[in-house]
Design a protein around this motif. Structure first.
Motif, PDB file in Angstrom:
ATOM      1  N   LYS A  55       0.830  -1.203   0.000  1.00  0.00           N
ATOM      2  CA  LYS A  55       0.000   0.000   0.000  1.00  0.00           C
ATOM      3  C   LYS A  55       0.863   1.251   0.000  1.00  0.00           C
ATOM      4  O   LYS A  55       1.980   1.249   0.506  1.00  0.00           O
ATOM      5  CB  LYS A  55      -0.916   0.006   1.226  1.00  0.00           C
ATOM      6  N   ASP A  56       0.302   2.321  -0.560  1.00  0.00           N
ATOM      7  CA  ASP A  56       1.015   3.592  -0.542  1.00  0.00           C
ATOM      8  C   ASP A  56       0.707   4.342   0.756  1.00  0.00           C
ATOM      9  O   ASP A  56       0.033   3.809   1.643  1.00  0.00           O
ATOM     10  CB  ASP A  56       0.678   4.439  -1.777  1.00  0.00           C
ATOM     11  N   ARG A  66      -1.299   6.645   1.435  1.00  0.00           N
ATOM     12  CA  ARG A  66      -2.734   6.891   1.659  1.00  0.00           C
ATOM     13  C   ARG A  66      -3.499   5.617   1.979  1.00  0.00           C
ATOM     14  O   ARG A  66      -4.682   5.665   2.284  1.00  0.00           O
ATOM     15  CB  ARG A  66      -3.351   7.562   0.433  1.00  0.00           C
ATOM     16  N   SER A 101      -3.846   3.119  -0.254  1.00  0.00           N
ATOM     17  CA  SER A 101      -4.341   2.521  -1.496  1.00  0.00           C
ATOM     18  C   SER A 101      -3.469   1.333  -1.880  1.00  0.00           C
ATOM     19  O   SER A 101      -2.244   1.383  -1.768  1.00  0.00           O
ATOM     20  CB  SER A 101      -4.310   3.541  -2.633  1.00  0.00           C
TER      21      SER A 101
END
Length: 53
Positions: free
Chosen positions: A25-26, A28, A30
């Motif tokens: 995941k990044d 944020r 996502s």
């Protein structure tokens, strides 16, 4: 079995194991990729095309 039906069956089956799949995941939160999974080989074997015919 056609490819589309096969993929739909695989995706449907894999939703039961989403808690065993680790995604990358990044910042944020996502999903940007796949890291690993803890799904047993017998479950994966059942999803092979020759076992779903």
């Amino acid at each position: 079995m056609d490819f589309r039906s096969y993929m739909m069956q695989c995706i449907t089956a894999m939703t039961f194991y989403m808690d065993k799949i680790e995604f990358e995941k990044d910042k944020r939160g996502s999903v940007i990729g796949y890291k690993s999974h803890h799904i047993t080989s017998d479950v994966l074997d059942k999803l092979m095309p020759w076992n779903m015919a």
